[in-house]
Design a protein around this motif. Structure first.
Motif, PDB file in Angstrom:
ATOM      1  N   ASN A 159      -5.114   3.006  -2.185  1.00 27.97           N
ATOM      2  CA  ASN A 159      -5.876   1.870  -1.505  1.00 27.97           C
ATOM      3  C   ASN A 159      -5.652   0.399  -2.572  1.00 27.97           C
ATOM      4  OD1 ASN A 159      -8.259   1.430  -1.097  1.00 27.97           O
ATOM      5  ND2 ASN A 159      -9.128   2.733  -1.119  1.00 27.97           N
ATOM      6  N   PRO A 160      -6.195  -0.520  -1.192  1.00 24.09           N
ATOM      7  CA  PRO A 160      -5.593  -1.835  -2.381  1.00 24.09           C
ATOM      8  C   PRO A 160      -6.942  -2.312  -2.835  1.00 24.09           C
ATOM      9  CG  PRO A 160      -5.344  -2.171   0.579  1.00 24.09           C
ATOM     10  CD  PRO A 160      -6.002  -0.116   0.188  1.00 24.09           C
TER      11      PRO A 160
ATOM     12  N   ASP B  30       1.105   6.864  -1.497  1.00 22.03           N
ATOM     13  CA  ASP B  30      -0.320   5.394  -1.082  1.00 22.03           C
ATOM     14  C   ASP B  30      -1.454   4.560  -2.220  1.00 22.03           C
ATOM     15  OD1 ASP B  30      -1.346   4.142   1.960  1.00 22.03           O
ATOM     16  OD2 ASP B  30      -2.800   6.227   1.271  1.00 22.03           O
TER      17      ASP B  30
ATOM     18  N   THR C 212       0.708  -1.394  -0.103  1.00 24.66           N
ATOM     19  CA  THR C 212      -0.014  -0.179   0.345  1.00 24.66           C
ATOM     20  C   THR C 212       0.472   1.087   0.010  1.00 24.66           C
ATOM     21  OG1 THR C 212      -0.462   0.088   2.264  1.00 24.66           O
ATOM     22  CG2 THR C 212      -2.136  -1.285   0.986  1.00 24.66           C
TER      23      THR C 212
END
Length: 154
Positions: A141-142, A139, A117
């Motif tokens: 968001n999976p 970053d 992530t």
């Protein structure tokens, strides 16, 4: 009776100097003036050279920065396209133009294949002798693969 002027002492000595002495004075004056003109020309050309060099350096620095930014953007696209980036750290070279390129390093912070992530992208732009480095923290968001840029620093 014809008198030649060359032998006449009154015409030979005008203003107290002979022709040879006046020639020596004129020659030395011409040499001094020529030296001054050459010196001024050299000083002016050096001034123009250094001004152009500084402008050229600024342009190269800006090109290196643009290459580093292109490297960060390219790395973001590669991360978004790959579901899980294959390795913990990947390095590649991005050629922007003939003499401008970027060395890009993508590093996974967690370095696990399950939860990738957060990434750190380091991009060094190079344009001839100038280098600029940008470091971006992403970053992801999976589930939605939305990329948020947390930080970009030089």
């Amino acid at each position: 009776m014809i008198i030649k002027q060359e032998n006449n002492p009154s015409t030979r000595l005008r203003a107290g100097k002979s022709r040879k002495q006046r020639g020596v004075v004129a020659f030395s004056t011409i040499l001094v003036l020529s030296a001054i003109v050459v010196e001024v020309g050299i000083a002016a050309s050096l001034l123009v050279y250094f001004l152009n060099r500084s402008n050229y350096g600024i342009r190269l620095t800006n090109e290196a920065f643009a290459a580093a930014r292109a490297g960060v953007d390219d790395a973001m696209i590669r991360i978004v396209r790959a579901r899980f980036y294959p390795s913990c750290e990947t390095t590649y070279n991005l050629v922007v133009s003939g003499a401008v390129s970027a060395d890009v390093t993508i590093q996974n912070v967690a370095c696990s294949s399950v939860a990738e992530t957060q990434y750190i992208i380091s991009s060094t732009g190079k344009a001839l002798g100038k280098r600029r480095t940008l470091t971006a923290t992403l970053d992801i968001n999976p589930s939605t693969r939305e990329v948020r840029v947390l930080n970009i620093a030089e």
